[in-house]
Design a protein around this motif. Sequence first.
Motif, mmCIF file in Angstrom:
data_model
loop_
_atom_site.group_PDB
_atom_site.id
_atom_site.type_symbol
_atom_site.label_atom_id
_atom_site.label_comp_id
_atom_site.label_asym_id
_atom_site.label_seq_id
_atom_site.Cartn_x
_atom_site.Cartn_y
_atom_site.Cartn_z
ATOM 1 N N LEU A 37 0.843 -1.195 0.000
ATOM 2 C CA LEU A 37 0.000 0.000 0.000
ATOM 3 C C LEU A 37 0.875 1.241 0.000
ATOM 4 O O LEU A 37 1.834 1.331 0.773
ATOM 5 C CB LEU A 37 -0.888 0.012 1.255
ATOM 6 N N TYR A 38 0.535 2.200 -0.876
ATOM 7 C CA TYR A 38 1.189 3.504 -0.875
ATOM 8 C C TYR A 38 0.255 4.487 -0.171
ATOM 9 O O TYR A 38 -0.959 4.447 -0.353
ATOM 10 C CB TYR A 38 1.438 3.981 -2.315
ATOM 11 N N GLN A 168 14.826 -7.544 -5.132
ATOM 12 C CA GLN A 168 13.691 -8.334 -4.661
ATOM 13 C C GLN A 168 12.502 -8.217 -5.623
ATOM 14 O O GLN A 168 11.358 -8.439 -5.238
ATOM 15 C CB GLN A 168 13.279 -7.857 -3.276
ATOM 16 N N GLN A 169 12.808 -7.835 -6.867
ATOM 17 C CA GLN A 169 11.796 -7.661 -7.902
ATOM 18 C C GLN A 169 10.713 -6.676 -7.466
ATOM 19 O O GLN A 169 9.519 -6.882 -7.683
ATOM 20 C CB GLN A 169 11.149 -8.999 -8.309
ATOM 21 N N LEU A 170 11.137 -5.588 -6.854
ATOM 22 C CA LEU A 170 10.202 -4.584 -6.346
ATOM 23 C C LEU A 170 10.612 -3.205 -6.840
ATOM 24 O O LEU A 170 11.741 -2.748 -6.589
ATOM 25 C CB LEU A 170 10.194 -4.626 -4.816
ATOM 26 N N ARG A 171 9.700 -2.575 -7.561
ATOM 27 C CA ARG A 171 9.922 -1.211 -8.036
ATOM 28 C C ARG A 171 8.755 -0.373 -7.553
ATOM 29 O O ARG A 171 7.594 -0.698 -7.817
ATOM 30 C CB ARG A 171 10.009 -1.180 -9.551
ATOM 31 N N LEU A 172 9.061 0.700 -6.843
ATOM 32 C CA LEU A 172 8.019 1.525 -6.241
ATOM 33 C C LEU A 172 7.902 2.869 -6.948
ATOM 34 O O LEU A 172 8.889 3.426 -7.413
ATOM 35 C CB LEU A 172 8.339 1.774 -4.764
ATOM 36 N N GLU A 173 6.684 3.352 -6.974
ATOM 37 C CA GLU A 173 6.411 4.682 -7.509
ATOM 38 C C GLU A 173 6.083 5.604 -6.345
ATOM 39 O O GLU A 173 5.398 5.215 -5.400
ATOM 40 C CB GLU A 173 5.228 4.636 -8.486
ATOM 41 N N TRP A 174 6.557 6.835 -6.436
ATOM 42 C CA TRP A 174 6.279 7.849 -5.435
ATOM 43 C C TRP A 174 5.494 8.960 -6.113
ATOM 44 O O TRP A 174 5.801 9.344 -7.240
ATOM 45 C CB TRP A 174 7.564 8.411 -4.842
ATOM 46 N N ASP A 175 4.508 9.503 -5.436
ATOM 47 C CA ASP A 175 3.697 10.580 -5.988
ATOM 48 C C ASP A 175 4.360 11.904 -5.681
ATOM 49 O O ASP A 175 4.237 12.434 -4.570
ATOM 50 C CB ASP A 175 2.291 10.543 -5.395
#
Length: 181
Positions: A37-38, A168-175
């Motif tokens: 969750l973001y 860890q195959q995780l790419r996150l986006e930040w607003d």
Amino acid sequence: MQAHPVKIERHDTAARIHHTNTGQRPVDLYHTHERGLYVSRRFVDHPRIAYWQAHLLPDVIPLQDGTERLGIQLCRYDFHGERVHDYYIDIATITCQGDVWTVRDHYLDLLVWDGLCAEIADTDELNAALQAGFIGQSEFARAISAAHGVLNGLARHGYDVRAWLASQQLRLEWDLTTTVA
């Protein structure tokens, strides 16, 4: 160090409310994604922090015995003044039931200066909580194992949070549109 009970926060995504130990706060944006969750919200009348963004990631940290994983709450803050750190990582157990996400803080945090270094904080709080009986030996050991797992992972990736997460195959986006300068 004065011991304090485990901090438990709730995110009610339907009502757009962040329940903390100091009250309820309106949330600007919740966005669920494949790994968590973001959340982003303003910090009203806070002396140092203007805005907060975080990713709640329930299963990022494999524990040494390999039987379970702990989570992190990966935070970025917009400060009123000089930047204190680039990321703040809470070691936590994160669960979701319906529209409510719950974060059980495990006391230990990591402060990250992206590409430079990281340090574990609040070891004194963890020790005080164990001595006061707020947590048991098992939870104490899991918190230490998780914090060291994060710190070691960051070190292997040059303290680059994005590189560590990508491993860890995780790419996150930040607003970036909702932050306050």
